[in-house]
Design a protein around this motif. Structure first.
Motif, PDB file in Angstrom:
ATOM      1  N   LYS A  41       0.912  -1.053   0.035  1.00  0.00           N
ATOM      2  CA  LYS A  41       0.060   0.219  -0.106  1.00  0.00           C
ATOM      3  C   LYS A  41       0.797   1.216  -0.086  1.00  0.00           C
ATOM      4  O   LYS A  41       0.563   2.169  -0.589  1.00  0.00           O
ATOM      5  CB  LYS A  41      -0.877   0.032   1.087  1.00  0.00           C
ATOM      6  CG  LYS A  41      -1.904   1.151   1.231  1.00  0.00           C
ATOM      7  CD  LYS A  41      -2.761   1.152   2.645  1.00  0.00           C
ATOM      8  CE  LYS A  41      -3.690   2.472   2.562  1.00  0.00           C
ATOM      9  NZ  LYS A  41      -4.258   2.516   3.452  1.00  0.00           N
ATOM     10  N   VAL A  44       2.451   1.836  -3.385  1.00  0.00           N
ATOM     11  CA  VAL A  44       1.543   2.293  -4.454  1.00  0.00           C
ATOM     12  C   VAL A  44       1.077   3.716  -4.096  1.00  0.00           C
ATOM     13  O   VAL A  44       1.111   4.484  -4.995  1.00  0.00           O
ATOM     14  CB  VAL A  44       0.091   1.346  -4.296  1.00  0.00           C
ATOM     15  CG1 VAL A  44      -0.970   1.956  -5.086  1.00  0.00           C
ATOM     16  CG2 VAL A  44       0.219  -0.092  -4.724  1.00  0.00           C
ATOM     17  N   GLU A  45       0.928   4.020  -2.945  1.00  0.00           N
ATOM     18  CA  GLU A  45       0.703   5.573  -2.788  1.00  0.00           C
ATOM     19  C   GLU A  45       1.811   6.541  -3.088  1.00  0.00           C
ATOM     20  O   GLU A  45       1.522   7.425  -3.573  1.00  0.00           O
ATOM     21  CB  GLU A  45       0.288   5.759  -1.295  1.00  0.00           C
ATOM     22  CG  GLU A  45      -1.061   5.157  -0.825  1.00  0.00           C
ATOM     23  CD  GLU A  45      -1.286   5.158   0.971  1.00  0.00           C
ATOM     24  OE1 GLU A  45      -0.383   5.595   1.396  1.00  0.00           O
ATOM     25  OE2 GLU A  45      -2.337   4.838   1.349  1.00  0.00           O
ATOM     26  N   HIS A  73      -5.031  -7.000  -0.621  1.00  0.00           N
ATOM     27  CA  HIS A  73      -4.516  -6.196  -1.185  1.00  0.00           C
ATOM     28  C   HIS A  73      -5.504  -5.172  -1.939  1.00  0.00           C
ATOM     29  O   HIS A  73      -5.420  -4.074  -2.299  1.00  0.00           O
ATOM     30  CB  HIS A  73      -3.473  -6.845  -2.458  1.00  0.00           C
ATOM     31  CG  HIS A  73      -1.968  -6.923  -2.006  1.00  0.00           C
ATOM     32  ND1 HIS A  73      -1.407  -6.214  -1.251  1.00  0.00           N
ATOM     33  CD2 HIS A  73      -1.480  -8.179  -1.988  1.00  0.00           C
ATOM     34  CE1 HIS A  73      -0.229  -6.680  -0.654  1.00  0.00           C
ATOM     35  NE2 HIS A  73      -0.385  -7.925  -1.260  1.00  0.00           N
ATOM     36  N   VAL A  77      -5.660  -1.046  -1.667  1.00  0.00           N
ATOM     37  CA  VAL A  77      -5.054  -0.135  -2.520  1.00  0.00           C
ATOM     38  C   VAL A  77      -6.144   0.160  -3.659  1.00  0.00           C
ATOM     39  O   VAL A  77      -7.271  -0.291  -3.757  1.00  0.00           O
ATOM     40  CB  VAL A  77      -3.716  -0.622  -3.529  1.00  0.00           C
ATOM     41  CG1 VAL A  77      -2.680  -1.058  -2.539  1.00  0.00           C
ATOM     42  CG2 VAL A  77      -4.246  -1.999  -4.339  1.00  0.00           C
ATOM     43  N   SER A  78      -5.847   1.163  -4.731  1.00  0.00           N
ATOM     44  CA  SER A  78      -6.751   1.651  -5.510  1.00  0.00           C
ATOM     45  C   SER A  78      -7.628   0.640  -6.236  1.00  0.00           C
ATOM     46  O   SER A  78      -6.752  -0.421  -6.806  1.00  0.00           O
ATOM     47  CB  SER A  78      -6.070   2.693  -6.808  1.00  0.00           C
ATOM     48  OG  SER A  78      -6.772   2.936  -7.692  1.00  0.00           O
ATOM     49  N   CYS A  81      -5.855  -0.940  -9.977  1.00  0.00           N
ATOM     50  CA  CYS A  81      -4.747  -1.749  -9.776  1.00  0.00           C
ATOM     51  C   CYS A  81      -4.723  -3.104 -10.119  1.00  0.00           C
ATOM     52  O   CYS A  81      -5.775  -3.638  -9.828  1.00  0.00           O
ATOM     53  CB  CYS A  81      -3.841  -1.579  -8.637  1.00  0.00           C
ATOM     54  SG  CYS A  81      -3.103   0.102  -8.236  1.00  0.00           S
TER      55      CYS A  81
END
Length: 92
Positions: A41, A44-45, A73, A77-78, A81
């Motif tokens: 995370k 990704v950020e 996951h 996260v977005s 993705c």
């Protein structure tokens, strides 16, 4: 951490060891590691919000051998993705 040079393989790739422990939920035979979920995370950020180059969620791929890990996951996260189990990836 192992980084592969983008110019050698056509895209950036990072492998990073994360200390933690694998856990199971009572109803699942699969495994997850909450420390790995948090580390991914964070990556990704940083890529999406603090990168010097524009990165879209659809540019990011996350692979895990464990179905439960993939589920964690996907929730952290977005949603755009790409997050796949190894079996799903092998079907591509």
């Amino acid at each position: 951490m192992i980084r592969y040079q983008e110019d050698k393989i056509g895209f950036p790739l990072v492998f990073n060891r994360v200390d933690g422990r694998e856990e199971q939920e009572p109803h699942s035979p699969s495994w997850y590691n909450r420390h790995e979920v948090l580390a991914v995370k964070d990556y990704v950020e940083k890529l999406l919000f603090n990168s010097s180059i524009p990165v879209r969620p659809s540019d990011i791929g996350i692979f895990s051998p464990y179905l439960l890990q993939v589920s964690y996951h996907r929730h952290s996260v977005s949603p755009n993705c790409t997050i796949l189990t190894n079996a799903e990836r092998d079907k591509l």
